[in-house]
Design a protein around this motif. Sequence first.
Motif, PDB file in Angstrom:
ATOM      1  N   VAL A  21       0.818  -1.219   0.000  1.00 25.78           N
ATOM      2  CA  VAL A  21       0.000   0.000   0.000  1.00 25.78           C
ATOM      3  C   VAL A  21       0.851   1.268   0.000  1.00 25.78           C
ATOM      4  O   VAL A  21       0.640   2.167  -0.817  1.00 25.78           O
ATOM      5  N   PHE A  22       1.818   1.366   0.906  1.00 23.57           N
ATOM      6  CA  PHE A  22       2.563   2.619   1.017  1.00 23.57           C
ATOM      7  C   PHE A  22       3.356   2.954  -0.245  1.00 23.57           C
ATOM      8  O   PHE A  22       3.305   4.109  -0.721  1.00 23.57           O
ATOM      9  N   PRO A  23       4.105   2.024  -0.851  1.00 23.11           N
ATOM     10  CA  PRO A  23       4.788   2.377  -2.097  1.00 23.11           C
ATOM     11  C   PRO A  23       3.834   2.852  -3.189  1.00 23.11           C
ATOM     12  O   PRO A  23       4.153   3.782  -3.939  1.00 23.11           O
ATOM     13  N   LEU A  24       2.648   2.239  -3.276  1.00 22.09           N
ATOM     14  CA  LEU A  24       1.672   2.698  -4.255  1.00 22.09           C
ATOM     15  C   LEU A  24       1.205   4.120  -3.938  1.00 22.09           C
ATOM     16  O   LEU A  24       1.112   4.974  -4.829  1.00 22.09           O
ATOM     17  N   GLN A  25       0.924   4.378  -2.688  1.00 22.75           N
ATOM     18  CA  GLN A  25       0.505   5.730  -2.308  1.00 22.75           C
ATOM     19  C   GLN A  25       1.600   6.746  -2.596  1.00 22.75           C
ATOM     20  O   GLN A  25       1.327   7.868  -3.031  1.00 22.75           O
ATOM     21  N   ARG A  26       2.855   6.332  -2.382  1.00 22.29           N
ATOM     22  CA  ARG A  26       3.973   7.266  -2.559  1.00 22.29           C
ATOM     23  C   ARG A  26       4.172   7.654  -4.020  1.00 22.29           C
ATOM     24  O   ARG A  26       4.763   8.709  -4.306  1.00 22.29           O
ATOM     25  N   ILE A  27       3.667   6.815  -4.959  1.00 24.97           N
ATOM     26  CA  ILE A  27       3.757   7.184  -6.371  1.00 24.97           C
ATOM     27  C   ILE A  27       2.427   7.734  -6.881  1.00 24.97           C
ATOM     28  O   ILE A  27       2.206   7.824  -8.091  1.00 24.97           O
ATOM     29  N   GLY A  28       1.539   8.092  -5.960  1.00 25.85           N
ATOM     30  CA  GLY A  28       0.323   8.799  -6.343  1.00 25.85           C
ATOM     31  C   GLY A  28      -0.864   7.935  -6.664  1.00 25.85           C
ATOM     32  O   GLY A  28      -1.798   8.394  -7.338  1.00 25.85           O
ATOM     33  N   VAL A  29      -0.865   6.692  -6.176  1.00 24.05           N
ATOM     34  CA  VAL A  29      -1.970   5.781  -6.440  1.00 24.05           C
ATOM     35  C   VAL A  29      -2.897   5.723  -5.235  1.00 24.05           C
ATOM     36  O   VAL A  29      -2.439   5.579  -4.095  1.00 24.05           O
ATOM     37  N   GLU A  30      -4.196   5.827  -5.487  1.00 26.00           N
ATOM     38  CA  GLU A  30      -5.202   5.663  -4.440  1.00 26.00           C
ATOM     39  C   GLU A  30      -5.451   4.176  -4.248  1.00 26.00           C
ATOM     40  O   GLU A  30      -5.777   3.458  -5.195  1.00 26.00           O
ATOM     41  N   VAL A  31      -5.263   3.687  -3.015  1.00 24.96           N
ATOM     42  CA  VAL A  31      -5.391   2.253  -2.733  1.00 24.96           C
ATOM     43  C   VAL A  31      -6.538   2.010  -1.767  1.00 24.96           C
ATOM     44  O   VAL A  31      -6.668   2.688  -0.745  1.00 24.96           O
ATOM     45  N   MET A  32      -7.361   1.018  -2.103  1.00 25.38           N
ATOM     46  CA  MET A  32      -8.398   0.522  -1.200  1.00 25.38           C
ATOM     47  C   MET A  32      -7.961  -0.858  -0.732  1.00 25.38           C
ATOM     48  O   MET A  32      -8.156  -1.850  -1.427  1.00 25.38           O
ATOM     49  N   PRO A  33      -7.331  -0.954   0.448  1.00 23.93           N
ATOM     50  CA  PRO A  33      -6.851  -2.256   0.907  1.00 23.93           C
ATOM     51  C   PRO A  33      -7.970  -3.068   1.553  1.00 23.93           C
ATOM     52  O   PRO A  33      -8.720  -2.565   2.394  1.00 23.93           O
ATOM     53  N   VAL A  34      -8.062  -4.315   1.145  1.00 22.71           N
ATOM     54  CA  VAL A  34      -8.994  -5.261   1.754  1.00 22.71           C
ATOM     55  C   VAL A  34      -8.151  -6.390   2.323  1.00 22.71           C
ATOM     56  O   VAL A  34      -7.359  -7.000   1.606  1.00 22.71           O
ATOM     57  N   TYR A  35      -8.319  -6.674   3.619  1.00 21.02           N
ATOM     58  CA  TYR A  35      -7.446  -7.619   4.306  1.00 21.02           C
ATOM     59  C   TYR A  35      -8.039  -9.022   4.317  1.00 21.02           C
ATOM     60  O   TYR A  35      -9.242  -9.201   4.522  1.00 21.02           O
ATOM     61  N   GLY A 218       8.520  -9.317  -2.777  1.00 23.79           N
ATOM     62  CA  GLY A 218       7.723  -9.694  -3.939  1.00 23.79           C
ATOM     63  C   GLY A 218       6.413  -8.940  -4.010  1.00 23.79           C
ATOM     64  O   GLY A 218       5.931  -8.611  -5.106  1.00 23.79           O
ATOM     65  N   ASP A 219       5.834  -8.641  -2.853  1.00 26.47           N
ATOM     66  CA  ASP A 219       4.591  -7.871  -2.817  1.00 26.47           C
ATOM     67  C   ASP A 219       4.816  -6.448  -3.308  1.00 26.47           C
ATOM     68  O   ASP A 219       3.988  -5.887  -4.034  1.00 26.47           O
ATOM     69  N   VAL A 220       5.946  -5.859  -2.925  1.00 26.24           N
ATOM     70  CA  VAL A 220       6.295  -4.517  -3.410  1.00 26.24           C
ATOM     71  C   VAL A 220       6.534  -4.551  -4.918  1.00 26.24           C
ATOM     72  O   VAL A 220       6.058  -3.675  -5.664  1.00 26.24           O
ATOM     73  N   THR A 221       7.246  -5.567  -5.376  1.00 26.58           N
ATOM     74  CA  THR A 221       7.546  -5.690  -6.802  1.00 26.58           C
ATOM     75  C   THR A 221       6.276  -5.785  -7.631  1.00 26.58           C
ATOM     76  O   THR A 221       6.109  -5.073  -8.636  1.00 26.58           O
ATOM     77  N   GLU A 265      11.581   4.144   5.134  1.00 25.61           N
ATOM     78  CA  GLU A 265      12.863   4.807   4.959  1.00 25.61           C
ATOM     79  C   GLU A 265      13.286   4.865   3.487  1.00 25.61           C
ATOM     80  O   GLU A 265      14.121   5.700   3.122  1.00 25.61           O
ATOM     81  N   SER A 266      12.731   3.998   2.671  1.00 24.17           N
ATOM     82  CA  SER A 266      13.122   3.917   1.260  1.00 24.17           C
ATOM     83  C   SER A 266      12.151   4.620   0.325  1.00 24.17           C
ATOM     84  O   SER A 266      12.183   4.400  -0.890  1.00 24.17           O
ATOM     85  N   GLN A 267      11.329   5.488   0.858  1.00 20.96           N
ATOM     86  CA  GLN A 267      10.235   6.030   0.053  1.00 20.96           C
ATOM     87  C   GLN A 267      10.703   6.842  -1.158  1.00 20.96           C
ATOM     88  O   GLN A 267      10.027   6.868  -2.188  1.00 20.96           O
ATOM     89  N   GLU A 268      11.855   7.478  -1.076  1.00 20.27           N
ATOM     90  CA  GLU A 268      12.331   8.227  -2.239  1.00 20.27           C
ATOM     91  C   GLU A 268      12.663   7.312  -3.403  1.00 20.27           C
ATOM     92  O   GLU A 268      12.632   7.732  -4.565  1.00 20.27           O
ATOM     93  N   ALA A 269      12.964   6.055  -3.106  1.00 21.29           N
ATOM     94  CA  ALA A 269      13.272   5.101  -4.177  1.00 21.29           C
ATOM     95  C   ALA A 269      12.040   4.788  -5.014  1.00 21.29           C
ATOM     96  O   ALA A 269      12.169   4.420  -6.185  1.00 21.29           O
ATOM     97  N   TYR A 270      10.847   4.919  -4.426  1.00 27.09           N
ATOM     98  CA  TYR A 270       9.621   4.694  -5.211  1.00 27.09           C
ATOM     99  C   TYR A 270       9.238   5.968  -5.963  1.00 27.09           C
ATOM    100  O   TYR A 270       8.890   5.920  -7.144  1.00 27.09           O
ATOM    101  N   ALA A 271       9.333   7.093  -5.263  1.00 22.79           N
ATOM    102  CA  ALA A 271       8.895   8.358  -5.852  1.00 22.79           C
ATOM    103  C   ALA A 271       9.848   8.827  -6.943  1.00 22.79           C
ATOM    104  O   ALA A 271       9.416   9.395  -7.950  1.00 22.79           O
TER     105      ALA A 271
END
Length: 283
Positions: A21-35, A218-221, A265-271
């Motif tokens: 979720v967070f990497p997607l949000q950091r690149i401007g994606v709106e996420v609706m997480p369902v657990y 893998g989930d981030v990828t 801590e790695s958020q700039e790597a996504y953005a």
Amino acid sequence: MKVLSIQSAVAYGHVGNSAAVFPLQRIGVEVMPVYTVNFSNHTGYGAWRGPLISPDDVRDVIVGIEERGAFPTIDVILSGYQGSEGIADVILEAVARIKAANPDAIYACDPVMGNATSGCFVAPAIPVLLRERVVPAADLITPNQFELGYLTGTEPDTLESTLASVDRVRESGPRVVLVTSVERPDRDDGTLEMLAVTDTGAWIVTTPRLPLKANGSGDVTAALFTAHYRRTGDAADALARTASSVFDLLENTLNSGERELQLIESQEAYAHPQMQFAVRQVR
């Protein structure tokens, strides 16, 4: 872009939705997480607390989203580890209803089954379910090389055999395939590759192989590649951005000495990915 992400969640560490979720949000994606679970930590520790969420409860959450009128606005349905056959049914139902509301929506599936080192680590029914029902319904899949082999009944190892296996799985339904953790005998020592294949070509990227096992990478990828590809339709660019971001995430995690991904801590790597790895067209 809006993504409905149906995955596990943990309070401590980063796997499933807690990684994606967070990497997607950091690149401007709106996420609706369902657990699908709400655990204290990932199961790799051997001990954890918290509930599995029943398929009926997962379905209710998705129905509630539908009742808010959100389905026509969803661009991507994303799923990862599927712990039960019931969850797969819920995901496939959601995919069908969302695509009816928005025909441009795509379903991206990470068909989690195992890896070459550990073998299959899911319930015996799950690989069959993924191969016969889930993957054929997907538009984009992100298997590792081991999972690709199971899906196709092949043993991909060389670039040529991996491409042949990708062609076979693409015949079953998904048109876009990202193969992670590609290991072929003629690659340079100490490297790892990813391969992306679409109707328009095939591209490979090579990165150094870092000495760590990082749960959730893998989930981030899967999340980043899916978002980049859905945004641009450019598989080579999506591959380059994803490889850059995930490598820096893993390198930061290794340098930290921590077991869990250094996701925040790695958020700039996504953005702002450095784009430090060249992508090569192989077909």
